[in-house]
Design a protein around this motif. Structure first.
Motif, PDB file in Angstrom:
ATOM      1  N   ASP A 132       0.806  -1.222   0.000  1.00 59.14           N
ATOM      2  CA  ASP A 132       0.000   0.000   0.000  1.00 59.14           C
ATOM      3  C   ASP A 132       0.842   1.277   0.000  1.00 59.14           C
ATOM      4  N   GLY A 134       1.962   3.179  -2.578  1.00 57.81           N
ATOM      5  CA  GLY A 134       1.611   4.224  -3.523  1.00 57.81           C
ATOM      6  C   GLY A 134       2.364   4.254  -4.837  1.00 57.81           C
ATOM      7  N   GLU A 135       3.565   3.701  -4.899  1.00 56.27           N
ATOM      8  CA  GLU A 135       4.342   3.685  -6.141  1.00 56.27           C
ATOM      9  C   GLU A 135       3.722   2.718  -7.158  1.00 56.27           C
ATOM     10  N   TYR A 136       3.049   1.695  -6.632  1.00 54.48           N
ATOM     11  CA  TYR A 136       2.374   0.675  -7.439  1.00 54.48           C
ATOM     12  C   TYR A 136       0.929   0.594  -6.976  1.00 54.48           C
ATOM     13  N   ASP A 137       0.076  -0.053  -7.763  1.00 53.30           N
ATOM     14  CA  ASP A 137      -1.316  -0.232  -7.367  1.00 53.30           C
ATOM     15  C   ASP A 137      -1.390  -1.027  -6.062  1.00 53.30           C
ATOM     16  N   THR A 138      -2.296  -0.628  -5.177  1.00 54.42           N
ATOM     17  CA  THR A 138      -2.497  -1.324  -3.904  1.00 54.42           C
ATOM     18  C   THR A 138      -3.019  -2.732  -4.166  1.00 54.42           C
ATOM     19  N   GLN A 160       1.754  -3.640 -10.305  1.00 52.41           N
ATOM     20  CA  GLN A 160       1.582  -2.810 -11.483  1.00 52.41           C
ATOM     21  C   GLN A 160       1.888  -1.362 -11.099  1.00 52.41           C
ATOM     22  N   PRO A 161       2.838  -0.695 -11.804  1.00 51.46           N
ATOM     23  CA  PRO A 161       3.084   0.724 -11.495  1.00 51.46           C
ATOM     24  C   PRO A 161       1.805   1.547 -11.637  1.00 51.46           C
ATOM     25  N   VAL A 162       1.678   2.556 -10.776  1.00 53.96           N
ATOM     26  CA  VAL A 162       0.491   3.424 -10.801  1.00 53.96           C
ATOM     27  C   VAL A 162       0.469   4.217 -12.092  1.00 53.96           C
TER      28      VAL A 162
END
Length: 162
Positions: A132, A134-138, A160-162
């Motif tokens: 969780d 933030g750099e990637y999807d939660t 997966q990167p945000v």
């Protein structure tokens, strides 16, 4: 005679294609191309508490939660990623703050955290894990123990990167 010529041509063409594929494979590094992101599991976010502290161990220990974190697409290991872990254990409910803790992945994208023995809640022995940061999807996971007496459990994230 034409059957022999055809078979010889097919054999040469197949051998050439095989050699070309082999040489190309040697020139390019192996990658996990197209590796899909891990979807959140139903019930994974139950009793989630944002911002759980990074800890050396949850409670008295005795049970090991471990796994890996990799990037979607190429499968590269992700170091320094925060993974939160919580469960219903011999020392407390998954609603208790003392049953929550977080750890960071190492240079190989691996994490490991000791916690009290997980016990069945709602009929199933299970853990909760969350990425969780933030750099990637939660992503929330809720893996089941193979047996209620298992002393370890692994969970793996592909982010997966945000």
């Amino acid at each position: 005679m034409s059957d022999i010529d055809f078979d010889r041509r097919a054999l040469l063409a197949a051998g050439g294609a095989f050699a070309l594929a082999g040489f190309t494979g040697l020139a390019m590094p192996a990658r996990a191309a197209g590796l899909s992101a891990t979807p959140s599991m139903r019930g994974g976010a139950n009793n989630y508490m944002p911002g759980a502290k990074i800890v050396e161990r949850i409670g008295g220990g005795g049970f090991w939660m471990s796994g890996t974190v990799r990037r979607a697409g190429d499968g590269a290991p992700l170091s320094g990623q925060r993974i939160q872990i919580w469960a219903h254990t011999t020392e407390g409910s998954e609603r208790d703050l003392r049953s929550h803790g977080a750890t960071l992945t190492d240079a190989n994208g691996a994490f490991r955290l000791e916690m009290p023995q997980i016990v069945p809640a709602l009929g199933q022995a299970h853990a909760h894990l969350a990425y969780d940061s933030g750099e990637y999807d939660t992503v929330f996971l809720r893996p089941l123990l193979p047996t209620p007496k298992a002393a370890m459990l692994e969970a793996h994230f592909i982010l997966q990167p945000v």
